[in-house]
Design a protein around this motif. Structure first.
Motif, short mmCIF file in Angstrom:
data_model
loop_
_atom_site.label_atom_id
_atom_site.label_comp_id
_atom_site.label_asym_id
_atom_site.label_seq_id
_atom_site.Cartn_x
_atom_site.Cartn_y
_atom_site.Cartn_z
N ASN A 99 0.82 -1.21 0.00
CA ASN A 99 0.00 0.00 0.00
C ASN A 99 0.86 1.27 0.00
O ASN A 99 0.57 2.22 0.72
CB ASN A 99 -0.95 0.03 1.20
N ALA A 100 1.90 1.28 -0.83
CA ALA A 100 2.79 2.45 -0.86
C ALA A 100 3.25 2.72 -2.28
O ALA A 100 3.37 1.81 -3.10
CB ALA A 100 4.00 2.23 0.05
N SER A 101 3.51 4.00 -2.58
CA SER A 101 4.10 4.40 -3.86
C SER A 101 4.84 5.71 -3.64
O SER A 101 4.58 6.43 -2.67
CB SER A 101 3.04 4.57 -4.95
N ALA A 102 5.77 6.02 -4.56
CA ALA A 102 6.55 7.26 -4.42
C ALA A 102 7.23 7.61 -5.73
O ALA A 102 8.43 7.84 -5.78
CB ALA A 102 7.59 7.12 -3.30
N PRO A 128 10.34 12.74 -4.79
CA PRO A 128 9.32 11.68 -4.76
C PRO A 128 7.97 12.25 -4.32
O PRO A 128 7.90 13.24 -3.58
CB PRO A 128 9.86 10.69 -3.71
N ARG A 129 6.90 11.60 -4.78
CA ARG A 129 5.56 11.89 -4.27
C ARG A 129 5.13 10.70 -3.42
O ARG A 129 4.62 9.71 -3.91
CB ARG A 129 4.58 12.11 -5.42
N TRP A 130 5.34 10.82 -2.11
CA TRP A 130 5.13 9.71 -1.19
C TRP A 130 3.64 9.49 -0.94
O TRP A 130 2.90 10.44 -0.67
CB TRP A 130 5.82 9.98 0.14
N PHE A 131 3.22 8.22 -0.99
CA PHE A 131 1.86 7.82 -0.63
C PHE A 131 1.94 6.55 0.20
O PHE A 131 2.64 5.60 -0.17
CB PHE A 131 1.00 7.56 -1.87
N MET A 132 1.21 6.52 1.32
CA MET A 132 1.08 5.32 2.14
C MET A 132 -0.38 5.17 2.52
O MET A 132 -0.99 6.09 3.07
CB MET A 132 1.93 5.41 3.41
N LEU A 164 1.40 -8.20 0.87
CA LEU A 164 0.11 -7.98 0.22
C LEU A 164 -0.58 -6.80 0.87
O LEU A 164 -0.69 -6.73 2.10
CB LEU A 164 -0.76 -9.23 0.34
N GLY A 165 -1.06 -5.86 0.05
CA GLY A 165 -1.83 -4.73 0.54
C GLY A 165 -3.18 -4.69 -0.14
O GLY A 165 -3.28 -4.80 -1.36
N VAL A 166 -4.25 -4.53 0.65
CA VAL A 166 -5.61 -4.36 0.14
C VAL A 166 -6.11 -3.01 0.64
O VAL A 166 -6.00 -2.71 1.84
CB VAL A 166 -6.54 -5.49 0.63
N LEU A 167 -6.64 -2.21 -0.26
CA LEU A 167 -6.98 -0.84 0.09
C LEU A 167 -8.32 -0.44 -0.54
O LEU A 167 -8.54 -0.67 -1.74
CB LEU A 167 -5.88 0.11 -0.39
#
Length: 797
Positions: free
Chosen positions: A106-109, A118-122, A659-662
């Motif tokens: 569940n993360a991206s940057a 970076p554009r951090w997302f959690m 594994l991330g579920v969002l």
């Protein structure tokens, strides 16, 4: 809420019952392979250990500072990932700070300008603001020093001890602006034993990399030092059809120097100075024209392009590795350092961290060597510069770790200053698909200059109490006050004026430009953050926890661009105040070991109630004008789950998966927002999945490691309006996956020497890392790197 806790109790009890029947085992790592800290050893043996490959086995015990004191990772009641320094050295896809999200659920940057931002997302929490004063809700730390400015957050990964990524609000222990989580990059500190290495690598797109680190005793038992160096150079992988040059990369260099002073038996002083410089080109963008409709509810579908600008024709789609644009330059130079003093006493430890950070940067049309694009003049040029510095001081006192009541308290202070200049000049009027010139809807020349100051002070405290040998409760509280002062001035040429001026005028006001608007604003924000945790140890191999945490970002300012109104005047809406966004987070988690240390399994479920969400949205600013503004837009609900597993099913085979579920949705919007209600939060795919497999082969002399890792991302959206997410394929990325492989050879039994061959994106997947909202009928996309190769050699001595 009731439904969430109903399901949560069932899952929580199920894990607890199962865990109580697992055979005893020691604590475990996170799902990401790590190398744990080891006690001091003789110098010769330490060299062998430092050179060995990562042995991510179930017997490891990983030590982290997630709660500002050293603990076993499996005993920390926080969802976290740990990435070892050894892995950042050897993994060819781990170049800069944002690359670590490839190992976090569940993360991206993604970086969207150059490699420094970076554009951090959690868990759906992040920011898409393009302003230089952006404050990200994911707290980024280097060696426990908070790094506020986005242009300082893309530092290269080299000579690290490990990285800790904490998910969920962390505001009481990790300071300001940690609504989405906190990531701490921990450098390899000086020690009194020698631990040196050198690394060389070369790969696709003329990509070369060199690293070097050396350290050890300078004065026995008194002074130790360590120096590290990094250089990464690449031509980039996209060819510019305008000038036949490659774009998207450059030379990235960094260095770090450290001294460890043993002032006495109970006083340590750690000094750190670091430097980074990137000089290259802005990430190139591909442009897609949409001449058929008004995309996403705003813009002019008939105003498509200037002939020859961005795409050779209105209908031609360029190959994946081709662009057609001017090659803007990107430059950023960062400097900083800190002094960390640690005083240990039998009853407590006192820590002081004094730090300074800063950067100078420039981007865009300042390069005098760039030739014009259309005829004798380009269509438009943009230019921005910035100068930033911050100074911080943190003072904290903490009790001993192994006692029934543990506590910590501290003070934090921070000063920041930013100077920013943004200029844009249009040299030709836009034309529609029929080639007819269109009137300007924005000034032909505009210059926005602003100066911003922040003053922050806070006090925090945290305490934990063992009610029984198995049950522990802890709670934290933080109070913060922040004053923000901003002054900006806007200069522009009138809409009826000339559409052309010399290229060099981007750094100077052209004839006819005047001060249209000036404003100064000041505000003070006072915030409370709190958390509460209940932790239950089932036995020595299983732990369950519930955590409530609130997060509150301080306010800020954003900007509204000027737009045409009747009579060729300008909109009065310019400086936009941003109010604090808040989160209430609820999380249930378990951390367990199974099958006699052969399987580590951690899981959590969470819910966020998210208010005053900050987002780029189409906003009406009067007189029939709609523009995209970064602002508070409404409320959102975020729910999800995560599973981390690490397994050693047979000797020498190591497997791991995250594994991330969002599930995210905007649940309300204010009257001036345009269509976010019911939309999914940007950059929050429903499923993220990443993992690795590695097999170690023992040879008569030396060893061989065969490995692979993968990432999968479900469909995600780059813009928050419901209409764009349901009808506009330009502003979304469908599901995709990436697969990387590597082969590492250790020719010597001591494993001090290694050679590695990596293939990244082996399936040559094509995907967007960002698509920017269409303006004048053009959507611009930044693309992910295609298949590439990298060969490297490393020697520990």
């Amino acid at each position: 809420m009731k439904q969430f806790f109903g399901h949560s109790r069932v899952v929580f009890l199920a894990f607890t019952v199962i865990a109580s029947h697992i055979e005893p085992a020691s604590a475990a790592t996170s799902a990401t392979p790590v190398t744990p800290p080891k006690p001091a050893t003789p110098q010769k043996e330490r060299r062998k250990q430092a050179a060995a490959p990562v042995a991510a086995t179930g017997e490891e015990q990983v030590s982290v500072v997630a709660q500002r004191r050293r603990q076993d990772a499996q005993s920390v009641p926080i969802a976290l990932n740990v990435i070892s320094g050894d892995q950042t050295q050897r993994d060819a896809q781990l170049l800069r700070t944002n690359d670590i999200v490839k190992m976090i659920p569940n993360a991206s940057a993604a970086t969207t300008e150059g490699p420094e931002r970076p554009r951090w997302f959690m868990r759906g929490i992040g920011t898409n603001s393009v302003n230089a004063n952006t404050v990200n809700p994911v707290g980024i730390y280097y060696d426990e020093v908070y790094i506020a400015n986005v242009y300082n957050q893309g530092f290269p990964l080299f000579d690290l001890d490990h990285v800790e990524a904490l998910r969920g609000p962390q505001g009481t222990l990790w300071g300001k602006n940690a609504n989405g989580g906190a990531i701490n990059f921990i450098s390899k500190a000086p020690s009194f034993t020698r631990d040196d290495y050198v690394k060389f690598g070369y790969g696709s797109f003329n990509h070369s990399q060199e690293q070097f680190a050396a350290g050890g005793t300078l004065i026995p038992d008194k002074l130790a030092g360590r120096i590290s160096f990094y250089a990464d150079n690449s031509d980039g992988w996209q060819k510019n059809l305008y000038d036949n040059k490659t774009l998207g990369a450059g030379l990235d260099t960094a260095a770090r120097g450290q001294l460890l002073i043993k002032a006495s038996s109970n006083v340590d002083v750690l000094l750190n100075a670091h430097f980074r410089r990137f000089d290259g080109t802005v990430m190139p963008q591909q442009y897609t024209a949409d001449t058929t409709r008004n995309v996403s509810g705003f813009g002019n579908a008939g105003t498509v392009y200037v002939p020859g600008y961005n795409t050779p024709s209105a209908v031609q789609k360029l190959p994946y590795d081709r662009v057609y644009t001017l090659s803007d330059q990107e430059f950023v130079q960062e400097t900083g350092g800190f002094a960390k003093v640690t005083w240990r006493q039998p009853a407590f430890t006192l820590t002081s961290i004094t730090a300074v950070e800063g950067n100078d940067r420039s981007q865009g049309g300042s390069n005098p060597n760039i030739a014009p694009l259309v005829g004798n003049t380009p269509y438009m040029r943009a230019y921005s510069t910035g100068n930033y510095w911050q100074a911080t001081e943190e003072l904290r006192i903490a009790s001993r770790q192994n006692q029934r009541l543990t506590w910590m308290a501290g003070l934090f202070g921070m000063l920041e200053h930013l100077d920013s200049v943004n200029a844009t000049a249009y040299y030709q009027s836009p034309v529609n698909a029929a080639g007819v010139s269109q009137p300007f809807s924005i000034p032909p020349y505009a210059n926005d200059t602003y100066h911003q100051n922040w003053k922050n002070g806070s006090v925090f405290a945290n305490a934990g109490y063992n009610i029984t040998s198995r049950l522990k409760v802890s709670s934290g509280l933080r109070w913060s006050i922040e004053g923000i002062d901003i002054q900006n001035g806007y200069y522009a040429t009138p809409l009826s004026g000339s559409a052309g001026s010399p290229l060099a005028s981007l750094q100077q006001l052209p004839a006819g430009a005047s001060n249209i608007y000036s404003q100064r604003s000041h505000n003070t924000f006072r915030n409370w953050n709190a958390d509460f945790t209940v932790q239950y140890t089932v036995n020595t191999h299983a732990m369950a926890y519930f955590r409530f945490a609130s997060g509150k970002m301080p306010g800020n300012y954003s900007f509204t661009g000027y737009a045409r109104v009747p009579g060729e005047s300008f909109s009065a809406v310019q400086l936009t105040q941003i109010n604090p966004e808040t989160i209430n987070s609820y999380e249930l988690g378990v951390k367990t070991r199974w099958l006699n240390r052969k399987l580590t399994l951690n899981a959590d479920i969470f819910r966020y109630d998210y208010a005053n969400a900050l987002v780029n949205v189409p906003t009406s600013i009067g007189n029939g004008i709609t523009t995209v503004i970064f602002r508070n837009a409404g409320q959102a609900l975020i729910q999800g789950a995560e599973v981390q597993a690490l397994a050693d099913p047979i000797p020498d085979l190591h497997l791991g998966v995250n594994l991330g579920v969002l599930y995210t949705r905007y649940t309300s919007e204010d009257s001036s927002s345009d269509g976010i209600l019911g939309a999914q939060l940007p950059r929050s795919p429903h499923i993220t999945l990443n993992g690795f497999a590695r097999y170690d082969i023992h040879l008569p002399t030396g060893a061989l490691t065969v490995g692979a890792d993968f990432q999968y991302y479900a469909r995600q959206y780059f813009f928050p309006t419901l209409s764009s997410q349901t009808t506009d394929p330009l502003l979304q990325q469908k599901a995709y996956s990436l697969l990387n492989t590597h082969l590492t050879w250790f020719p010597l039994d001591a494993k001090r020497l290694s050679f590695d061959v990596s293939v990244l994106n082996i399936a040559n997947t094509h995907y967007d890392t960002l698509t920017i909202t269409p303006v004048n009928g053009l959507a611009s996309s930044i693309l992910g790197q295609p298949r590439s190769f990298f060969i490297q050699g490393m020697y520990h001595f």
